[in-house]
Design a protein around this motif. Structure first.
Motif, PDB file in Angstrom:
ATOM      1  N   LEU A   1       0.728  -1.102  -0.084  1.00 50.83           N
ATOM      2  CA  LEU A   1      -0.065  -0.041   0.093  1.00 50.83           C
ATOM      3  C   LEU A   1       0.825   1.328   0.097  1.00 50.83           C
ATOM      4  O   LEU A   1       0.294   2.552  -0.189  1.00 50.83           O
ATOM      5  CB  LEU A   1      -0.849  -0.026   0.981  1.00 50.83           C
ATOM      6  CG  LEU A   1      -1.928  -1.109   1.436  1.00 50.83           C
ATOM      7  CD1 LEU A   1      -2.936  -0.860   2.481  1.00 50.83           C
ATOM      8  CD2 LEU A   1      -2.716  -1.194   0.253  1.00 50.83           C
ATOM      9  N   ALA A   2       2.116   0.998   0.126  1.00 52.83           N
ATOM     10  CA  ALA A   2       2.988   2.319   0.217  1.00 52.83           C
ATOM     11  C   ALA A   2       3.421   2.919  -1.055  1.00 52.83           C
ATOM     12  O   ALA A   2       3.594   1.961  -2.086  1.00 52.83           O
ATOM     13  CB  ALA A   2       4.335   1.930   0.869  1.00 52.83           C
ATOM     14  N   VAL A   3       3.254   4.128  -1.435  1.00 53.21           N
ATOM     15  CA  VAL A   3       3.902   4.805  -2.683  1.00 53.21           C
ATOM     16  C   VAL A   3       4.772   5.995  -2.232  1.00 53.21           C
ATOM     17  O   VAL A   3       4.778   6.832  -1.254  1.00 53.21           O
ATOM     18  CB  VAL A   3       2.674   5.608  -3.213  1.00 53.21           C
ATOM     19  CG1 VAL A   3       3.127   6.131  -4.527  1.00 53.21           C
ATOM     20  CG2 VAL A   3       1.310   4.853  -3.655  1.00 53.21           C
ATOM     21  N   MET A   4       6.110   5.749  -2.606  1.00 57.58           N
ATOM     22  CA  MET A   4       7.190   6.583  -2.522  1.00 57.58           C
ATOM     23  C   MET A   4       6.930   7.696  -3.174  1.00 57.58           C
ATOM     24  O   MET A   4       6.985   7.537  -4.592  1.00 57.58           O
ATOM     25  CB  MET A   4       8.515   5.905  -2.395  1.00 57.58           C
ATOM     26  CG  MET A   4       8.504   4.783  -1.625  1.00 57.58           C
ATOM     27  SD  MET A   4       8.468   4.891  -0.071  1.00 57.58           S
ATOM     28  CE  MET A   4       8.176   3.139   0.677  1.00 57.58           C
ATOM     29  N   VAL A   5       7.014   9.092  -2.712  1.00 58.26           N
ATOM     30  CA  VAL A   5       6.392  10.050  -3.579  1.00 58.26           C
ATOM     31  C   VAL A   5       7.691  11.237  -3.587  1.00 58.26           C
ATOM     32  O   VAL A   5       8.374  11.436  -2.696  1.00 58.26           O
ATOM     33  CB  VAL A   5       5.265  10.937  -2.875  1.00 58.26           C
ATOM     34  CG1 VAL A   5       4.021   9.915  -3.085  1.00 58.26           C
ATOM     35  CG2 VAL A   5       5.374  11.223  -1.554  1.00 58.26           C
ATOM     36  N   ASP A   6       7.889  11.727  -4.691  1.00 59.59           N
ATOM     37  CA  ASP A   6       8.427  12.961  -5.053  1.00 59.59           C
ATOM     38  C   ASP A   6       7.926  14.176  -5.206  1.00 59.59           C
ATOM     39  O   ASP A   6       6.502  13.887  -5.297  1.00 59.59           O
ATOM     40  CB  ASP A   6       9.569  12.740  -6.285  1.00 59.59           C
ATOM     41  CG  ASP A   6      10.473  11.542  -6.063  1.00 59.59           C
ATOM     42  OD1 ASP A   6      11.396  11.593  -4.892  1.00 59.59           O
ATOM     43  OD2 ASP A   6      10.357  10.415  -6.988  1.00 59.59           O
ATOM     44  N   LYS A   7       8.509  15.326  -5.398  1.00 59.94           N
ATOM     45  CA  LYS A   7       7.793  16.497  -5.385  1.00 59.94           C
ATOM     46  C   LYS A   7       6.690  16.227  -6.679  1.00 59.94           C
ATOM     47  O   LYS A   7       5.644  17.150  -6.772  1.00 59.94           O
ATOM     48  CB  LYS A   7       8.799  17.431  -5.857  1.00 59.94           C
ATOM     49  CG  LYS A   7       8.284  18.699  -5.908  1.00 59.94           C
ATOM     50  CD  LYS A   7       9.570  19.773  -6.304  1.00 59.94           C
ATOM     51  CE  LYS A   7       8.941  21.269  -6.888  1.00 59.94           C
ATOM     52  NZ  LYS A   7       9.148  22.167  -6.235  1.00 59.94           N
ATOM     53  N   ASP A   8       7.164  15.856  -7.723  1.00 59.26           N
ATOM     54  CA  ASP A   8       6.232  15.487  -8.807  1.00 59.26           C
ATOM     55  C   ASP A   8       5.239  14.385  -8.931  1.00 59.26           C
ATOM     56  O   ASP A   8       4.621  14.190  -9.916  1.00 59.26           O
ATOM     57  CB  ASP A   8       7.254  15.522 -10.167  1.00 59.26           C
ATOM     58  CG  ASP A   8       8.353  14.180 -10.097  1.00 59.26           C
ATOM     59  OD1 ASP A   8       8.180  13.590  -9.088  1.00 59.26           O
ATOM     60  OD2 ASP A   8       8.788  13.809 -11.146  1.00 59.26           O
ATOM     61  N   TYR A   9       4.888  13.801  -7.881  1.00 65.52           N
ATOM     62  CA  TYR A   9       4.043  12.750  -7.810  1.00 65.52           C
ATOM     63  C   TYR A   9       2.651  13.295  -8.330  1.00 65.52           C
ATOM     64  O   TYR A   9       2.307  14.224  -7.593  1.00 65.52           O
ATOM     65  CB  TYR A   9       4.053  12.247  -6.526  1.00 65.52           C
ATOM     66  CG  TYR A   9       2.781  11.393  -6.218  1.00 65.52           C
ATOM     67  CD1 TYR A   9       3.046  10.050  -6.811  1.00 65.52           C
ATOM     68  CD2 TYR A   9       1.715  11.443  -5.294  1.00 65.52           C
ATOM     69  CE1 TYR A   9       1.840   8.986  -6.663  1.00 65.52           C
ATOM     70  CE2 TYR A   9       0.726  10.592  -5.383  1.00 65.52           C
ATOM     71  CZ  TYR A   9       0.791   9.251  -6.086  1.00 65.52           C
ATOM     72  OH  TYR A   9      -0.098   8.395  -5.982  1.00 65.52           O
ATOM     73  N   ASP A  10       2.016  12.729  -9.059  1.00 66.05           N
ATOM     74  CA  ASP A  10       0.568  13.223  -9.693  1.00 66.05           C
ATOM     75  C   ASP A  10      -0.322  12.734  -8.710  1.00 66.05           C
ATOM     76  O   ASP A  10      -1.350  11.903  -8.941  1.00 66.05           O
ATOM     77  CB  ASP A  10       0.352  12.589 -10.967  1.00 66.05           C
ATOM     78  CG  ASP A  10      -0.619  13.335 -11.596  1.00 66.05           C
ATOM     79  OD1 ASP A  10      -1.099  14.322 -11.185  1.00 66.05           O
ATOM     80  OD2 ASP A  10      -1.106  12.727 -12.926  1.00 66.05           O
ATOM     81  N   PHE A  11      -0.492  13.433  -7.742  1.00 66.71           N
ATOM     82  CA  PHE A  11      -1.527  13.171  -6.519  1.00 66.71           C
ATOM     83  C   PHE A  11      -3.145  13.677  -7.117  1.00 66.71           C
ATOM     84  O   PHE A  11      -3.953  13.082  -7.278  1.00 66.71           O
ATOM     85  CB  PHE A  11      -1.114  14.014  -5.297  1.00 66.71           C
ATOM     86  CG  PHE A  11      -1.767  13.541  -4.167  1.00 66.71           C
ATOM     87  CD1 PHE A  11      -3.210  13.510  -3.947  1.00 66.71           C
ATOM     88  CD2 PHE A  11      -0.913  13.219  -2.875  1.00 66.71           C
ATOM     89  CE1 PHE A  11      -3.811  13.449  -2.867  1.00 66.71           C
ATOM     90  CE2 PHE A  11      -1.879  12.973  -1.711  1.00 66.71           C
ATOM     91  CZ  PHE A  11      -3.167  13.035  -1.757  1.00 66.71           C
ATOM     92  N   ASP A  12      -2.849  15.030  -7.323  1.00 71.20           N
ATOM     93  CA  ASP A  12      -4.097  15.621  -7.651  1.00 71.20           C
ATOM     94  C   ASP A  12      -3.560  17.059  -7.909  1.00 71.20           C
ATOM     95  O   ASP A  12      -2.829  17.677  -7.481  1.00 71.20           O
ATOM     96  CB  ASP A  12      -5.131  15.568  -6.435  1.00 71.20           C
ATOM     97  CG  ASP A  12      -6.336  16.378  -6.777  1.00 71.20           C
ATOM     98  OD1 ASP A  12      -7.479  15.756  -6.649  1.00 71.20           O
ATOM     99  OD2 ASP A  12      -6.565  17.263  -7.153  1.00 71.20           O
TER     100      ASP A  12
END
Ligand SMILES: [Zn+2]
Length: 293
Positions: free
Chosen positions: A181-192
């Motif tokens: 269930l983990a998503v490792m995110v960076d600044k450009d993660y396309d969340f919303d």
């Protein structure tokens, strides 16, 4: 409990534990007592127990709802966790999930969990104890962890005898990764489109600030870039828990400037009372106008 509105978004504060906390200078080693005295009119009683010289603080989550998503920002301490070195946090039996239900959120409703960083008081409710195993509390959520932050603590955990976050890394972070269930995110993660993530390192190597926009209004969730509201007035004072105090102070000033510039609501993880407010320049530093609870 408090509810804020930012454009079409509602933000509820759900408290896991609140009350008297650290001795003032223990939390903020650079603290000058005169500055507390000069601000006593608003610090007491919500933020400072003057008699005992301890800060009053809170450990809470922010619940963000925008009609499409239900986002939990930071997950506090959790129940049943083994924290023998922290008596108030050890094998807790708190009512956090009941409080979450009281604002209309069932654990299954949560679509995203965002941890501003991976310290013990920000990941606890990621998991709960079921049949002797740590399982995700929010089974339908994606759990967003900062990539830099996760990589740092994963490396620390490899050291002989390591027990990162008093055990929190192993009981509240790793089980989420193992469950997929983990998503490792960076600044450009396309969340919303209306949600931004940015690293403001210093308190930890990869502390995230989460920004929201709706109908021309903004909010920024800053985690522990500040622990106590006196740091708005003295952003140079870093806490004893900061990984790099100098870098932390520079990130703190930067986030305060950003909130002034964008007229954004600042929402830290440990402020008492309503827990949030708007920031204005003041005597070379800043002041806070508290949002109503
Ligand atoms: Zn914290």
């Amino acid at each position: 409990m408090s509810v804020q509105r930012v454009g079409d978004i509602t933000i509820d504060k759900v408290v896991d534990l609140a009350g008297m906390g650290f001795v003032t200078k223990q939390l903020l080693p650079d603290l000058e007592p005169d500055v507390l005295e000069a601000n006593a009119d608003w610090l007491c009683p919500d933020h400072w127990n003057r008699e005992k010289n301890r800060f009053n603080m809170s450990i809470h989550s922010w619940v963000v709802r925008n009609g499409r998503q239900t986002i939990l920002i930071d997950t506090c301490l959790g129940n049943d966790k083994e924290r023998p070195d922290r008596p108030f946090w050890h094998r807790r039996q708190g009512d956090f999930l009941q409080q979450l239900r009281a604002v209309g959120v069932q654990p299954e409703d949560v679509t995203h969990v965002c941890c501003t960083h991976l310290h013990v008081d920000h990941v606890g409710w990621n998991t709960q104890l079921k049949d002797g195993r740590w399982v995700p509390t929010f089974p339908n959520a994606k759990y967003l962890f900062g990539r830099t932050e996760y990589a740092h603590w994963a490396e620390e955990q490899k050291k002989p005898g390591a027990n990162v976050g008093d055990g929190a890394f192993l009981d509240s972070v790793v089980p989420i990764v193992d469950a997929g269930l983990a998503v490792m995110v960076d600044k450009d993660y396309d969340f919303d489109r209306a949600i931004t993530l940015e690293e403001f390192p210093g308190h930890t190597p990869g502390s995230l600030v989460i920004g929201l926009q709706s109908k021309g209004e903004e909010a920024h969730f800053i985690g522990d870039i500040m622990h106590h509201p006196i740091q708005v007035y003295r952003p140079g004072w870093s806490s004893q828990f900061c990984w790099d105090p100098k870098m932390s102070a520079s990130s703190r000033r930067r986030v305060l400037e950003l909130c002034v510039e964008r007229k954004s609501l600042l929402l830290p993880a440990h402020f008492g009372a309503s827990g949030c407010g708007h920031i204005h320049p003041h005597q070379g530093n800043f002041r806070i106008d508290w949002a109503k609870g």
